[in-house]
Design a protein around this motif. Structure first.
Motif, PDB file in Angstrom:
ATOM      1  N   ARG A   8      18.226 -10.452   8.857  1.00  0.00           N
ATOM      2  CA  ARG A   8      18.961 -10.575   7.591  1.00  0.00           C
ATOM      3  C   ARG A   8      20.028 -11.666   7.639  1.00  0.00           C
ATOM      4  N   THR A   9      20.000 -12.460   8.700  1.00  0.00           N
ATOM      5  CA  THR A   9      20.967 -13.541   8.804  1.00  0.00           C
ATOM      6  C   THR A   9      20.523 -14.738   7.966  1.00  0.00           C
ATOM      7  N   THR A  10      21.468 -15.535   7.592  1.00  0.00           N
ATOM      8  CA  THR A  10      21.166 -16.757   6.825  1.00  0.00           C
ATOM      9  C   THR A  10      20.277 -17.686   7.641  1.00  0.00           C
ATOM     10  N   ALA A  11      20.569 -17.795   8.941  1.00  0.00           N
ATOM     11  CA  ALA A  11      19.788 -18.692   9.799  1.00  0.00           C
ATOM     12  C   ALA A  11      18.335 -18.239   9.884  1.00  0.00           C
ATOM     13  N   TRP A  12      18.115 -16.925   9.988  1.00  0.00           N
ATOM     14  CA  TRP A  12      16.748 -16.398  10.062  1.00  0.00           C
ATOM     15  C   TRP A  12      15.990 -16.680   8.760  1.00  0.00           C
ATOM     16  N   ASN A  13      16.623 -16.426   7.647  1.00  0.00           N
ATOM     17  CA  ASN A  13      15.975 -16.652   6.353  1.00  0.00           C
ATOM     18  C   ASN A  13      15.658 -18.121   6.129  1.00  0.00           C
ATOM     19  N   ALA A  14      16.517 -18.994   6.618  1.00  0.00           N
ATOM     20  CA  ALA A  14      16.244 -20.430   6.497  1.00  0.00           C
ATOM     21  C   ALA A  14      15.027 -20.808   7.325  1.00  0.00           C
ATOM     22  N   LEU A  15      14.888 -20.222   8.509  1.00  0.00           N
ATOM     23  CA  LEU A  15      13.711 -20.478   9.338  1.00  0.00           C
ATOM     24  C   LEU A  15      12.448 -19.931   8.687  1.00  0.00           C
ATOM     25  N   ALA A  16      12.539 -18.761   8.059  1.00  0.00           N
ATOM     26  CA  ALA A  16      11.382 -18.186   7.383  1.00  0.00           C
ATOM     27  C   ALA A  16      10.903 -19.093   6.258  1.00  0.00           C
ATOM     28  N   GLN A  17      11.830 -19.652   5.490  1.00  0.00           N
ATOM     29  CA  GLN A  17      11.457 -20.572   4.424  1.00  0.00           C
ATOM     30  C   GLN A  17      10.874 -21.858   4.989  1.00  0.00           C
TER      31      GLN A  17
END
Length: 551
Positions: A8-17
Motif C-alpha cells: 500500500r506504499t506509494t513506491a509499490w503502487n508506482a512500480l505496479a503501474q
C-alpha cells in the motif's frame, strides 16, 4: 520497518503501474536503441563485475525500485545490522557474521561488550592449530602425520565450508584430504570411512549445541570406528576437535578443552563459514589464504554498508529479484556457475536464500499479502545446457538467471576456457534475443526445407527471448574473489528480507521438522505400530516395520 503495509506504499503502487507500462516490451528493442545499455547497467565492487543490462528494466524501473528501497529505510536497516542491534527479533539476537571478517578498527558491540577481541583471539587459535597440523607438529596416536580431515556438520556447518573448499581447490597446499560428512545416511559415512586410516585421520565436530541429531550421530559413529580400529579413549583428544558453544558436551565426548573452538549466538549457521567452522578450509589452503577470503568478504561488507543505493551491488541484485517475484510473478531463480570449482555454489545459495527468506509472516507477526523468497536452483556450466536450459528458453515459466564466470582458468588447456566462456555468453544472449517465427521460417528454408514445411515446423523452433539474466564475472576464482562472491549473496538475501519485512535470520520451519523427527524416530524404533500421527505417517511407519521384517 515491517512488511505489513508494503503493497500500500506509494513506491509499490508506482512500480505496479510501471510494470503495466513495460511488461509487453522486449529487451531486444532496448538494446537496439541504446548503444550504452551495458555501461548504464553495470557495477563493480570488491573485485566483482555485474552486468545487469539483460534485465527487463529501464532507467525508470531502477529509479522506482530505488525509491522503494528508501521508503523501506533500507540503508537504516543495514546500519542496524552492522551496529549489533538485535534485528533477529524472534530469537532476540544480533546478526554479526560480518564481525568475523572485520578488518577495520571499529568496535562491534553485543550487550555493550566489544566482541572483536574474542574474534581475533579465536583467529589466532585457528592459526596455531593450522600451523601444528600442516607442519606435522600435531600427529596421530602412532606418531604419523595426518593425511585426512573429516568435518562432521550439517546445514551451514557443511554447505559453506564445502563450497569454499571446492571453490579454492587450486590453493590446497597441505597434502591433506578434506572430507565433509553431513547426511544421516549409513552409506555416506561408510563410503568416507572405508577409505581412511584411523591413525592418520583428524575429525572436527561442528555443532553449536553439540546436540544436532545428524551431527552427533555421525560423530558418535566416527568415535566408535576410531576406537574399534586401533584408537583408545586416551587417544581421542589427538584425533577429535570441536567447534561448539557447548563445552561440557564436547568434553564429555572426549575432546580436550584446548581443542574446542567457540561459536556465538550472534552468528547464524548459514553464515558460519567465516568462523572456526571454516577450520577444514583453513587446513587445506593455509591461514593466509583463509584470511584473504575473509578480506574479500570484508571488502563487500564495506561496499554494502557505504555505497549509495544506485551503485550498491547487493542492493541492486535484491531489487531486481523483488521486481521479478512481486511484479512478474516469478517463483524461482537459477544460479549457473561456469566454473567447475564453483559447482557447490547453487546448493549453498539454496540454503542461504530459502532458509532466510522462505517466510510468510512479517517480522512483527502480520501475514504477508505478497510473495517472498523464490526457489533457488541451478547447476554448473555446459552440463546444465544439456539438462535444464531447455526449460529456461522455451518453458511456460521463466526463471531469472545468474551466470557466474571467471574470465581466466586455473587450468588452461588448448581453447577450453574460451569455449566455456562462449557458452556462458551465448546462453545469456539466447535468453535475451530468442528467435521469432519469421526467423525460424527463414532458417529452415535456408537449410533446404520448402516454405510450406518450414511454416509447419517453425513454431517448434520459436524461442520467446526477453528472459532476464545477470552476469557476474571476475578474472579468476581466488580466495579474495570467493569471499566477496559469497558475501555478495549474503547481503542480497538480507536486503530482500529487509525490503519484504521478514526476519531473514531465524528458521522455525526447520525447527518444527526436528521436533517431529524425534517422535517419528521413536515410532520407527519401537515395537508398537502408532495410531497417533496423521494417516499417511501412520501408514509409512507401518510400511517401515513391514519391510524390516522382510529382510
Amino acid at each position: 520497518m515491517t512488511g505489513a503495509s508494503l503493497t500500500r506504499t506509494t513506491a509499490w503502487n508506482a512500480l505496479a503501474q510501471h510494470y503495466q507500462d513495460i511488461q509487453g516490451q522486449h529487451m531486444r528493442d532496448w538494446f537496439a536503441t541504446d548503444a550504452n545499455r551495458f555501461e548504464r547497467f553495470h557495477l563493480q565492487a570488491a573485485g566483482l563485475n555485474l552486468d545487469y543490462s539483460k534485465n527487463r528494466i529501464t532507467a525508470e524501473t531502477m529509479k522506482l525500485l530505488q525509491q522503494l528501497a528508501r521508503a523501506r529505510d533500507l540503508p537504516g536497516q543495514i546500519d542496524s545490522m552492522f551496529s549489533g542491534e538485535a534485528i533477529n527479533r524472534s530469537e532476540k539476537r544480533p546478526v554479526l557474521h560480518t564481525a568475523l571478517r572485520n578488518f577495520g578498527n571499529r568496535e562491534v558491540l553485543v550487550d555493550g561488550v566489544d566482541v572483536m577481541p574474542e574474534v581475533r583471539h579465536t583467529m589466532q587459535r585457528m592459526e596455531e592449530f593450522c600451523w601444528k597440523i600442516r607442519r606435522n607438529q600435531w600427529r596421530g596416536f602412532n606418531n604419523q602425520p595426518f593425511t585426512d580431515v573429516v568435518s562432521i556438520g550439517i546445514g551451514g556447518s557443511f554447505l559453506g565450508p564445502k563450497l569454499a573448499s571446492s571453490s579454492l581447490k587450486p590453493y590446497w597446499d597441505s597434502g591433506l584430504n578434506i572430507h565433509y560428512l553431513a547426511n544421516i545416511d549409513g552409506t555416506h559415512i561408510t563410503e568416507i570411512l572405508k577409505r581412511l586410516n584411523p591413525a592418520t585421520t583428524l575429525f572436527i565436530v561442528q555443532s553449536k549445541s553439540f546436540g544436532t541429531q545428524e551431527t552427533l550421530k555421525n560423530a558418535l559413529a566416527c568415535r566408535e570406528w576410531f576406537l574399534n580400529n586401533g584408537g583408545t579413549e586416551a587417544d581421542l583428544p589427538k584425533h577429535f576437535t570441536a567447534v561448539s558453544s557447548n563445552v561440557a558436551k564436547a568434553l564429555e565426548f572426549g575432546i580436550a578443552e584446548e581443542n574446542i573452538f567457540p561459536m556465538w549466538d550472534w552468528v547464524g549457521g548459514r553464515y558460519s563459514l567465516w568462523s572456526a567452522i571454516g577450520l577444514p578450509l583453513a587446513l587445506a589452503i593455509g591461514i593466509d589464504n583463509f584470511r584473504d577470503m575473509l578480506r574479500g568478504a570484508y571488502d563487500m561488507d564495506e561496499h554494502f554498508r557505504s555505497a549509495p543505493i544506485e551503485q550498491n551491488m547487493p542492493i541492486t541484485m535484491a531489487l531486481l529479484g523483488l521486481w521479478y517475484v512481486n511484479f512478474f510473478g516469478v517463483n524461482s531463480h537459477a544460479i549457473l556457475p561456469y566454473d567447475h570449482y564453483l559447482r557447490s555454489l547453487p546448493a549453498h545459495l539454496q540454503q542461504l536464500d530459502m532458509e532466510s527468506n522462505g517466510k510468510s509472516v512479517t517480522i512483527d507477526g502480520y501475514q504477508v499479502d505478497y510473495h517472498t523468497g523464490p526457489v533457488i536452483w541451478g547447476g554448473v556450466g555446459t552440463n546444465g545446457q544439456h539438462a535444464f536450459h531447455q526449460l529456461l528458453h522455451q518453458g511456460t515459466h521463466f526463471s531469472p538467471c545468474d551466470f557466474i564466470m571467471p574470465m581466466c582458468s586455473h587450468n588452461p588447456i588448448d581453447n577450453f576456457h574460451a569455449m566455456l566462456v562462449s557458452n556462458c555468453l551465448s546462453q545469456s544472449q539466447a535468453l535475451l534475443q530468442g528467435k521469432s517465427e519469421e526467423e525460424a521460417v527463414a532458417e529452415l528454408m535456408a537449410a533446404g526445407m520448402s516454405k510450406a514445411e518450414a511454416i509447419v515446423t517453425a513454431p517448434q523452433k520459436v524461442i520467446p527471448g526477453n528472459r532476464p539474466s545477470n552476469t557476474l564475472y571476475f578474472p579468476k576464482s581466488k580466495p579474495h574473489t570467493v569471499g566477496a562472491l559469497i558475501a555478495l549473496y549474503e547481503h542480497k538475501v538480507a536486503a530482500q528480507g529487509f525490503l519484504w519485512g521478514v526476519n531473514s535470520f531465524d528458521q522455525w520451519g526447520v525447527e518444527l521438522g526436528k521436533q517431529l523427527g524425534s517422535k517419528v524416530l521413536s515410532a520407527l524404533e519401537g515395537e508398537d505400530i502408532p495410531q497417533h500421527f496423521d494417516g499417511s505417517t501412520n501408514g509409512l511407519v507401518r510400511a517401515f516395520h513391514d519391510m524390516q521384517n522382510l529382510l
